[in-house]
Write a protein that holds these residues in place. Structure first.
Motif, PDB file in Angstrom:
ATOM      1  N   ALA B  96       0.835  -1.205   0.000  1.00 54.48           N
ATOM      2  CA  ALA B  96       0.000   0.000   0.000  1.00 54.48           C
ATOM      3  C   ALA B  96       0.869   1.255   0.000  1.00 54.48           C
ATOM      4  CB  ALA B  96      -0.927  -0.004   1.208  1.00 54.48           C
ATOM      5  N   LEU B  97       1.920   1.251   0.824  1.00 56.90           N
ATOM      6  CA  LEU B  97       2.800   2.423   0.871  1.00 56.90           C
ATOM      7  C   LEU B  97       3.492   2.624  -0.478  1.00 56.90           C
ATOM      8  CD1 LEU B  97       4.386   2.051   4.434  1.00 56.90           C
ATOM      9  CD2 LEU B  97       2.578   3.614   3.712  1.00 56.90           C
ATOM     10  N   GLU B  98       3.895   1.518  -1.100  1.00 62.18           N
ATOM     11  CA  GLU B  98       4.511   1.607  -2.428  1.00 62.18           C
ATOM     12  C   GLU B  98       3.522   2.160  -3.451  1.00 62.18           C
ATOM     13  OE1 GLU B  98       7.525   1.152  -3.943  1.00 62.18           O
ATOM     14  OE2 GLU B  98       8.139   1.302  -1.855  1.00 62.18           O
ATOM     15  N   TYR B  99       2.272   1.695  -3.341  1.00 61.09           N
ATOM     16  CA  TYR B  99       1.226   2.152  -4.271  1.00 61.09           C
ATOM     17  C   TYR B  99       1.060   3.666  -4.184  1.00 61.09           C
ATOM     18  CZ  TYR B  99      -3.584   3.204  -5.716  1.00 61.09           C
ATOM     19  OH  TYR B  99      -4.693   3.781  -6.279  1.00 61.09           O
ATOM     20  N   ASP B 124       4.823  -5.970  10.796  1.00 60.72           N
ATOM     21  CA  ASP B 124       3.481  -5.376  10.655  1.00 60.72           C
ATOM     22  C   ASP B 124       3.209  -5.031   9.190  1.00 60.72           C
ATOM     23  OD1 ASP B 124       3.054  -5.451  13.392  1.00 60.72           O
ATOM     24  OD2 ASP B 124       3.905  -3.463  13.711  1.00 60.72           O
ATOM     25  N   LEU B 125       4.216  -4.429   8.564  1.00 63.16           N
ATOM     26  CA  LEU B 125       4.042  -3.964   7.184  1.00 63.16           C
ATOM     27  C   LEU B 125       3.902  -5.132   6.211  1.00 63.16           C
ATOM     28  CD1 LEU B 125       6.606  -1.022   7.056  1.00 63.16           C
ATOM     29  CD2 LEU B 125       4.126  -0.855   7.113  1.00 63.16           C
ATOM     30  N   ALA B 145       0.842   9.479   4.589  1.00 66.03           N
ATOM     31  CA  ALA B 145       0.706  10.936   4.473  1.00 66.03           C
ATOM     32  C   ALA B 145       2.037  11.659   4.607  1.00 66.03           C
ATOM     33  CB  ALA B 145      -0.275  11.451   5.526  1.00 66.03           C
ATOM     34  N   VAL B 146       2.962  11.059   5.351  1.00 65.14           N
ATOM     35  CA  VAL B 146       4.209  11.793   5.647  1.00 65.14           C
ATOM     36  C   VAL B 146       5.426  11.232   4.932  1.00 65.14           C
ATOM     37  CG1 VAL B 146       3.321  12.396   7.943  1.00 65.14           C
ATOM     38  CG2 VAL B 146       4.817  10.417   7.707  1.00 65.14           C
ATOM     39  N   GLN B 147       5.302  10.069   4.323  1.00 64.89           N
ATOM     40  CA  GLN B 147       6.496   9.367   3.828  1.00 64.89           C
ATOM     41  C   GLN B 147       7.253  10.130   2.737  1.00 64.89           C
ATOM     42  OE1 GLN B 147       5.649   5.604   1.975  1.00 64.89           O
ATOM     43  NE2 GLN B 147       3.941   6.374   0.794  1.00 64.89           N
ATOM     44  N   HIS B 148       6.582  11.028   2.023  1.00 60.81           N
ATOM     45  CA  HIS B 148       7.257  11.746   0.937  1.00 60.81           C
ATOM     46  C   HIS B 148       7.788  13.103   1.387  1.00 60.81           C
ATOM     47  CE1 HIS B 148       3.035  12.793   0.972  1.00 60.81           C
ATOM     48  NE2 HIS B 148       3.230  13.827   0.196  1.00 60.81           N
ATOM     49  N   ASP B 149       7.900  13.285   2.692  1.00 62.13           N
ATOM     50  CA  ASP B 149       8.487  14.494   3.276  1.00 62.13           C
ATOM     51  C   ASP B 149       7.821  15.764   2.750  1.00 62.13           C
ATOM     52  OD1 ASP B 149      10.084  16.114   4.756  1.00 62.13           O
ATOM     53  OD2 ASP B 149      11.894  15.861   3.559  1.00 62.13           O
ATOM     54  N   PRO B 150       6.507  15.889   2.988  1.00 60.38           N
ATOM     55  CA  PRO B 150       5.787  17.047   2.433  1.00 60.38           C
ATOM     56  C   PRO B 150       6.105  18.347   3.176  1.00 60.38           C
ATOM     57  CG  PRO B 150       4.323  15.696   3.755  1.00 60.38           C
ATOM     58  CD  PRO B 150       5.627  14.984   3.727  1.00 60.38           C
TER      59      PRO B 150
END
Lengths: 264, 296
Positions: B96-99, B124-125, B145-150
């Motif tokens: 999901a995170l990759e998607y 968990d992942l 929401a945060v993984q791409h360093d917004p």
């Protein structure tokens, strides 16, 4: 269109689509196999192929007429529409209700690209289902070689194209309903309801002359694979009407989706 | 410089005005709390900011852009967490995170840091999301929401379902993001977490901002609670700026809004054994708006 969205939708359909395609192909295969077996049995019993006789009396090529019956049969249509309507309804209303649409559209992804990705899955998916029936019937025809004229693969291909257009028309309708609503169940009910009313209406309106003109307002009136499989005639006018309906309905779906509020 | 600026923002659902002229300025690099009870308009405001809803009036600029018309150009710089985020249940957490990463191709440079902060392990992942608990889903949704360093984080009630230990790590993570220059705007109806975490806060009621500012400033604008213990009883107590006076024997309690000098001068005239002066908590400030509404 967006590659990751397309791959995700395809991935989620990885079991359902092959299963329904297989069922549709088996339906085409089984019908021809049944025709062959049943007529052989009646011939063995000295009845000289009762099914064939019945169709010939109606001025039809027996195997071709039998195949047309199979292609317009509710079993095949229900199987195909389960997939088509399900995919269309899920695209917006289903994803909005589940909350995944919010996450997808929080990325640099336009709404038209998102919806286009679902159309990109719908178009080949519907083609696969339409071809599966033709393939199943033609393969059975070659294996069992039933009495009478063989099925013409090119005619079956054109008939499959008409089925494809019908499936896409229903899919476009489901997408439009989905693009307008926010609840999956409601969208599903409305899309199925409209399709059912058109299917039943196409028969019922034809029974009473004053209402016969209404059959023209159903998609199924324009789905006429009979002349194609029987004689090789291509009803281009009907195909054009279905194609026009698809274009207009998809256009409306794109406009509605791009302008609407996505509230949950 | 502000990263989110709304002026007279109006959003109607039929005859109901979910946002009724919201004015809001979120400064760059701040941890900004958006406080209000359920139905006050927090979620609607966030969805308008994300371009999911179209405002009926007023203007809103997010990172200098109109999110409804040009939102696509800025969304890779925003991290959004909606309420009840719908994650693809058939996927594993990593899938999901990759998607979500592949949707716009932004590198997921903060994924492992966020997973560590939220105590989301590799094991968990590796599980299908449908087997996740509510808290686990929330953690995964925060990571997406945060993984791409917004540059800007718009989080709608992010602590829902998180246990206190995870909340603590999450707050540290948000402070780190703020220190790194990101702006965090998050809605909540939990007063304590806003008070602990935020530099600034806006309180929304019935679609209107009823107060806004630094948490300390908001406190200063509200009365302090003063409690006195006296040597014996005194006559009727009166002091300009004192309200809600309650006098029971040798004890007096009142709310005071005014100069400290005047208060101390008044106390000097009384036989005071003990005095307690309490700053109003954010909860009291918040409740004062809602209490007055109920009374009204």
């Amino acid at each position: 269109m967006n590659g990751p969205v397309i791959r995700r939708v395809v991935w989620e359909l990885r079991l359902r689509l092959p299963l329904i395609t297989l069922l549709v192909a088996l339906w085409g295969f089984a019908l021809v196999a049944l025709f062959s077996s049943a007529d052989n049995q009646t011939r063995t019993a000295g009845l000289d192929g009762n099914i064939s006789i019945a169709f010939r009396l109606a001025g039809l090529d027996p195997l071709a007429a039998w195949t047309v019956l199979g292609q317009t049969h509710p079993i095949l249509l229900v199987a195909a529409f389960l997939f088509i309507i399900g995919l269309g309804v899920r695209a917006v209303a289903g994803e909005l209700e589940s909350g995944s649409l919010d996450l997808a559209l929080s990325r640099s992804l336009s709404r038209s690209s998102y919806l286009g990705s679902h159309v990109a899955v719908l178009v080949p998916g519907a083609a696969l289902l339409a071809l599966a029936y033709a393939m199943g019937a033609v393969v059975a025809d070659r294996i069992f070689d039933p009495p009478g004229l063989p099925l013409e693969p090119d005619r079956m291909l054109v008939a499959a194209m008409q089925a494809w257009l019908l499936f896409l028309a229903v899919g476009a309708l489901a997408l439009l309903v989905s693009a307008l609503l926010s609840e999956r169940g409601r969208a599903l009910g409305i899309a199925i309801g409209i399709t059912l009313v058109m299917y039943v209406g196409n028969f019922l309106f034809a029974l009473w002359a004053p209402l016969r003109f209404l059959t023209r307002f159903t998609l199924f009136w324009y789905f006429t694979p009979g002349p194609t499989i029987q004689n090789g005639d291509v009803p281009w006018g009907n195909c054009a009407v279905l194609a026009g309906f698809i274009a207009v309905t998809l256009g409306l779906a794109f406009v509605a989706f791009s302008r609407r509020d996505l509230a949950r | 410089m502000s990263v989110l600026e709304a002026t007279g923002l109006v959003k109607r659902y039929g005859t109901h005005r979910a946002l009724d002229g919201v004015d809001l300025v979120v400064p760059e690099g701040s941890l900004y709390g958006f406080l209000g009870p359920n139905g006050a308009g927090k979620t609607t405001a966030l969805r308008v900011a994300m371009g999911l809803l179209h405002a009926n009036g007023g203007t809103i600029r997010v990172l200098g852009t109109d999110p409804w018309h040009d939102g696509r150009s800025i969304r890779s710089k925003i991290g959004f967490l909606p309420t009840d985020p719908g994650l693809p249940g058939r996927m594993r957490g990593t899938q999901a995170l990759e998607y979500f990463t592949r949707l716009d191709g932004c590198p997921s440079s903060l994924r492992s840091v966020a997973c560590d902060a939220l105590r989301l392990s590799d094991a968990d992942l590796d599980r299908p999301i449908r087997t996740y608990s509510r808290g686990m889903r929330q953690k995964l949704a925060i990571v997406q929401a945060v993984q791409h360093d917004p540059l800007l984080l718009l989080l709608d009630e992010p602590t829902e379902g998180l246990d206190p230990l995870v909340q603590d790590g999450f707050f540290t993570f948000l402070r780190d993001r703020r220190d790194a220059g990101a702006t965090v705007f998050f809605s909540s109806h939990v007063l304590g977490e806003v008070e602990v975490l935020c530099d600034r806060v806006a309180i929304i009621r019935d679609g209107r901002i009823v107060d806004e500012g630094r948490v300390d400033d908001l406190r200063g604008r509200r009365p302090k609670r003063v409690t006195l213990q006296l040597r014996g009883t005194v006559g009727a107590f009166g002091l300009p700026g004192a309200t809600n006076v309650a006098q029971f024997g040798d004890r007096i309690g009142f709310d005071y809004l005014g100069d400290a000098d005047a208060l101390l001068a008044a106390l000097a005239t009384l036989p005071v054994i003990d005095v307690r002066i309490e700053e109003p908590g954010l909860d009291e400030i918040f409740l004062s708006y809602y209490r007055s509404d109920d009374e009204g």
